[in-house]
Write a protein that holds these residues in place. Structure first.
Motif, short mmCIF file in Angstrom:
data_model
loop_
_atom_site.label_atom_id
_atom_site.label_comp_id
_atom_site.label_asym_id
_atom_site.label_seq_id
_atom_site.Cartn_x
_atom_site.Cartn_y
_atom_site.Cartn_z
N ALA A 1 33.38 49.30 34.95
CA ALA A 1 32.15 49.51 34.18
C ALA A 1 31.65 48.21 33.56
O ALA A 1 30.45 47.93 33.55
CB ALA A 1 32.39 50.54 33.09
N SER A 2 32.58 47.40 33.05
CA SER A 2 32.20 46.13 32.44
C SER A 2 31.60 45.19 33.48
O SER A 2 30.57 44.54 33.23
CB SER A 2 33.42 45.48 31.79
OG SER A 2 33.95 46.30 30.77
N GLN A 3 32.23 45.12 34.64
CA GLN A 3 31.72 44.24 35.69
C GLN A 3 30.37 44.71 36.21
O GLN A 3 29.49 43.89 36.48
CB GLN A 3 32.75 44.15 36.82
CG GLN A 3 34.02 43.40 36.42
CD GLN A 3 35.09 43.41 37.49
OE1 GLN A 3 35.10 44.30 38.36
NE2 GLN A 3 35.99 42.45 37.46
N LYS A 4 30.19 46.00 36.33
CA LYS A 4 28.88 46.53 36.77
C LYS A 4 27.78 46.19 35.76
O LYS A 4 26.62 46.04 36.13
CB LYS A 4 28.96 48.04 36.98
CG LYS A 4 29.66 48.45 38.27
CD LYS A 4 29.62 49.95 38.47
CE LYS A 4 30.26 50.35 39.79
NZ LYS A 4 30.25 51.83 40.00
N ALA A 5 28.17 46.07 34.49
CA ALA A 5 27.21 45.72 33.44
C ALA A 5 26.97 44.21 33.38
O ALA A 5 26.20 43.74 32.53
CB ALA A 5 27.71 46.22 32.09
N GLY A 6 27.63 43.47 34.25
CA GLY A 6 27.41 42.03 34.31
C GLY A 6 28.38 41.19 33.50
O GLY A 6 28.17 39.98 33.35
N ALA A 7 29.43 41.79 32.98
CA ALA A 7 30.39 41.07 32.15
C ALA A 7 31.61 40.63 32.96
O ALA A 7 32.02 41.30 33.90
CB ALA A 7 30.84 41.94 30.98
N LYS A 8 32.15 39.49 32.58
CA LYS A 8 33.46 39.10 33.07
C LYS A 8 34.50 39.83 32.23
O LYS A 8 34.24 40.17 31.07
CB LYS A 8 33.65 37.59 32.95
CG LYS A 8 32.64 36.78 33.76
CD LYS A 8 32.83 35.30 33.53
CE LYS A 8 31.79 34.49 34.30
NZ LYS A 8 31.95 33.03 34.05
N VAL A 9 35.68 40.06 32.79
CA VAL A 9 36.68 40.86 32.09
C VAL A 9 37.99 40.09 31.97
O VAL A 9 38.45 39.46 32.93
CB VAL A 9 36.94 42.19 32.83
CG1 VAL A 9 37.99 43.01 32.10
CG2 VAL A 9 35.64 42.99 32.95
N LEU A 10 38.57 40.18 30.78
CA LEU A 10 39.90 39.63 30.52
C LEU A 10 40.80 40.79 30.12
O LEU A 10 40.56 41.45 29.11
CB LEU A 10 39.85 38.59 29.40
CG LEU A 10 41.20 37.97 28.98
CD1 LEU A 10 41.90 37.32 30.16
CD2 LEU A 10 40.99 36.97 27.85
N VAL A 11 41.82 41.05 30.93
CA VAL A 11 42.79 42.11 30.65
C VAL A 11 43.96 41.50 29.89
O VAL A 11 44.54 40.50 30.33
CB VAL A 11 43.28 42.75 31.96
CG1 VAL A 11 44.35 43.81 31.68
CG2 VAL A 11 42.11 43.37 32.73
N ILE A 12 44.31 42.11 28.77
CA ILE A 12 45.42 41.63 27.95
C ILE A 12 46.65 42.47 28.23
O ILE A 12 46.68 43.66 27.93
CB ILE A 12 45.07 41.70 26.44
CG1 ILE A 12 43.77 40.96 26.16
CG2 ILE A 12 46.22 41.14 25.62
CD1 ILE A 12 43.81 39.49 26.45
N GLY A 13 47.66 41.85 28.81
CA GLY A 13 48.87 42.56 29.16
C GLY A 13 49.75 42.87 27.96
O GLY A 13 49.78 42.14 26.97
N GLN A 14 50.47 43.98 28.05
CA GLN A 14 51.37 44.43 27.00
C GLN A 14 52.76 44.67 27.60
O GLN A 14 52.91 44.81 28.82
CB GLN A 14 50.87 45.76 26.40
CG GLN A 14 49.44 45.74 25.95
CD GLN A 14 49.27 45.15 24.56
OE1 GLN A 14 50.24 44.71 23.94
NE2 GLN A 14 48.05 45.14 24.07
N GLN A 15 53.74 44.72 26.74
CA GLN A 15 55.09 45.11 27.14
C GLN A 15 55.63 46.10 26.11
O GLN A 15 55.17 46.13 24.97
CB GLN A 15 56.02 43.89 27.24
CG GLN A 15 55.65 42.93 28.35
CD GLN A 15 56.61 41.77 28.49
OE1 GLN A 15 57.73 41.79 27.95
NE2 GLN A 15 56.19 40.74 29.21
N VAL A 16 56.58 46.92 26.54
CA VAL A 16 57.20 47.88 25.63
C VAL A 16 58.65 47.51 25.42
O VAL A 16 59.26 46.82 26.25
CB VAL A 16 57.09 49.32 26.18
CG1 VAL A 16 55.64 49.76 26.20
CG2 VAL A 16 57.70 49.43 27.57
N PRO A 17 59.26 47.94 24.31
CA PRO A 17 60.66 47.61 24.02
C PRO A 17 61.61 48.13 25.10
O PRO A 17 61.29 49.09 25.81
CB PRO A 17 60.91 48.30 22.68
CG PRO A 17 59.56 48.47 22.08
CD PRO A 17 58.63 48.70 23.22
#
Length: 220
Positions: free
Chosen positions: A124-140
């Motif tokens: 959806a973000s890319q279709k709206a013309g935005a670049k996207v940065l995904v922030i990775g997570q980890q769990v214990p």
């Protein structure tokens, strides 16, 4: 007479083209951060979380970019997905930072659902013309080795599938140090104020690329 008219017309067209080129070269003018409590300054003084620090860093870099912090404590990928269309319509961001998923894990939600939500937010973000940065997570580790590995790999998978930028682990240098608890609040979940400059340092290199900012010159 006509020669003069066409000369002026060509001059105006060339000037407009140059202006549009300069505007395009300037890069995105707004960033929307869609996150949870890790980005919403939970338990911190206002203005001390990594998102606020990002706005200050952009100002120091003389980058005319507004940061919109649309993070909500406790939010899940489902919540972010439902909120995103309105945020895109309101702010028309050049960059969207997605920092969600940890609360999905805390609630035991299916990984497939979390991945689908993240995927749809990227699309959806890319279709709206935005670049996207995904922030990775980890769990214990107490979540189990297999689940922990699949959870961490999910962010990489989503980013690669849609050519989005990725920060593999938001809390690198915060949660994986020799004494990580010293950088966390009493709940052992939310980083203290002094950890947020490191969080920004983890995010900044990938974000700088998306913004096409030149590296700051070292002091003489």
């Amino acid at each position: 007479m006509l020669d003069g008219f066409w000369s002026r017309r060509h001059f105006i067209a060339a000037a407009l083209a140059a202006a549009y080129a300069r505007a395009g070269a300037a890069g995105p003018t707004s960033i929307v951060v869609v996150g949870d409590s890790l980005s919403a300054e939970y338990g911190l003084k206002r203005g001390t979380g990594w998102v606020a620090l990002l706005q200050k860093r952009l100002a120091a870099e003389k980058a005319a970019v507004e940061v919109v912090n649309a993070s909500i404590s406790g939010d899940t990928t489902s919540g972010g997905r439902s909120r995103l269309p309105a945020l895109l319509a309101q702010h028309h961001p050049g960059v969207v930072i997605l920092e969600l998923g940890a609360n999905d894990a805390l609630r035991g939600l299916p990984l497939a659902m979390t991945q689908e939500n993240l995927t749809q937010m990227v699309v959806a973000s890319q279709k709206a013309g935005a670049k996207v940065l995904v922030i990775g997570q980890q769990v214990p580790p107490n979540y189990g080795g297999d689940y922990s590995a699949r959870f961490a790999a999910m962010f990489d998978s989503v980013a690669k599938a849609h050519k989005a930028a990725l920060v593999p682990f938001m809390l690198k240098g915060v949660a994986d140090g020799a004494d990580p608890l010293k950088l966390f609040q009493a709940d052992r979940i939310h980083p203290k104020e002094e950890a947020h400059p490191q969080i920004l340092d983890n995010i900044w290199p990938e974000l700088r690329k998306l913004l096409a900012l030149r590296p700051a010159k070292a002091a003489a």
